[in-house]
Design a protein around this motif. Structure first.
Motif, PDB file in Angstrom:
ATOM      1  N   ILE A  69       0.545  -1.299  -0.035  1.00 22.97           N
ATOM      2  CA  ILE A  69      -0.009   0.046  -0.104  1.00 22.97           C
ATOM      3  C   ILE A  69       0.729   1.175  -0.097  1.00 22.97           C
ATOM      4  CG2 ILE A  69      -1.692   1.269   1.477  1.00 22.97           C
ATOM      5  CD1 ILE A  69      -2.881  -1.396   2.258  1.00 22.97           C
ATOM      6  N   SER A  70       0.569   2.271  -0.795  1.00 26.51           N
ATOM      7  CA  SER A  70       1.423   3.371  -1.192  1.00 26.51           C
ATOM      8  C   SER A  70       0.305   4.512  -0.340  1.00 26.51           C
ATOM      9  CB  SER A  70       1.519   3.919  -2.570  1.00 26.51           C
ATOM     10  OG  SER A  70       2.595   3.110  -2.976  1.00 26.51           O
ATOM     11  N   VAL A  71      -0.936   4.666  -0.684  1.00 25.48           N
ATOM     12  CA  VAL A  71      -1.740   5.886   0.105  1.00 25.48           C
ATOM     13  C   VAL A  71      -3.167   5.055   0.041  1.00 25.48           C
ATOM     14  CG1 VAL A  71      -2.856   7.940  -0.647  1.00 25.48           C
ATOM     15  CG2 VAL A  71      -0.606   7.592  -1.586  1.00 25.48           C
ATOM     16  N   VAL A  72      -3.622   5.517   1.208  1.00 18.10           N
ATOM     17  CA  VAL A  72      -4.998   5.037   1.507  1.00 18.10           C
ATOM     18  C   VAL A  72      -5.797   6.621   1.810  1.00 18.10           C
ATOM     19  CG1 VAL A  72      -6.486   4.093   3.254  1.00 18.10           C
ATOM     20  CG2 VAL A  72      -4.394   3.012   2.619  1.00 18.10           C
ATOM     21  N   GLY A  73      -6.892   6.640   1.105  1.00 14.25           N
ATOM     22  CA  GLY A  73      -7.885   7.968   1.427  1.00 14.25           C
ATOM     23  C   GLY A  73      -9.039   7.770   1.413  1.00 14.25           C
ATOM     24  N   GLU A  74      -9.844   8.734   2.172  1.00 14.87           N
ATOM     25  CA  GLU A  74     -11.231   8.577   2.385  1.00 14.87           C
ATOM     26  C   GLU A  74     -11.943   9.155   0.956  1.00 14.87           C
ATOM     27  OE1 GLU A  74     -15.028  10.250   5.184  1.00 14.87           O
ATOM     28  OE2 GLU A  74     -12.842  10.753   5.422  1.00 14.87           O
ATOM     29  N   LEU A  75     -12.802   8.389   0.437  1.00 14.64           N
ATOM     30  CA  LEU A  75     -13.321   8.889  -0.879  1.00 14.64           C
ATOM     31  C   LEU A  75     -14.658   9.470  -0.692  1.00 14.64           C
ATOM     32  CD1 LEU A  75     -12.989   8.126  -3.874  1.00 14.64           C
ATOM     33  CD2 LEU A  75     -14.825   6.593  -3.780  1.00 14.64           C
ATOM     34  N   ASP A  76     -14.765  10.829  -1.089  1.00 15.92           N
ATOM     35  CA  ASP A  76     -15.993  11.464  -1.080  1.00 15.92           C
ATOM     36  C   ASP A  76     -17.122  11.041  -1.885  1.00 15.92           C
ATOM     37  OD1 ASP A  76     -18.123  13.528  -1.491  1.00 15.92           O
ATOM     38  OD2 ASP A  76     -16.678  15.202  -1.153  1.00 15.92           O
TER      39      ASP A  76
END
Length: 98
Positions: A69-76
């Motif tokens: 995993i490089s990046v985890v982000g919340e999705l709008d």
């Protein structure tokens, strides 16, 4: 559960994960562990192309190893639902080089 900082607040939320090999996987975060291995439900991979719209490959229940995993982000979700992915063109992401 313990693991990456801030992931607790994202459980049962839709997230976007960018992997080290450049894939973009979207799904509902169901769990994670101390190594930041994550479990996604209702997941799909978004494949970007400069020639045609975004292709979405259904994955379903999916586990991603933390070391990939490089990046985890919340999705709008509201903003995401307004996107016309069939007309969206973009270069695929290149793999992360460590």
């Amino acid at each position: 559960m313990s693991g990456g900082p801030g992931l607790e607040s994202l459980v049962d939320q839709t997230i976007s994960v960018i992997t080290n090999d450049g894939r973009n996987i979207v799904g509902v975060l169901k769990g994670f562990d101390q190594a930041t291995n994550i479990i996604l439900d209702e997941s799909h991979e978004r494949v970007y192309s400069t020639k045609e719209g975004v292709t979405q490959l259904v994955l379903g229940l999916y586990i991603i190893r933390g070391d990939n995993i490089s990046v985890v982000g919340e999705l709008d979700e509201e903003l995401d639902s307004q996107l016309d992915l069939s007309n969206l063109r973009a270069h695929p992401l290149k793999p992360v080089i460590h």
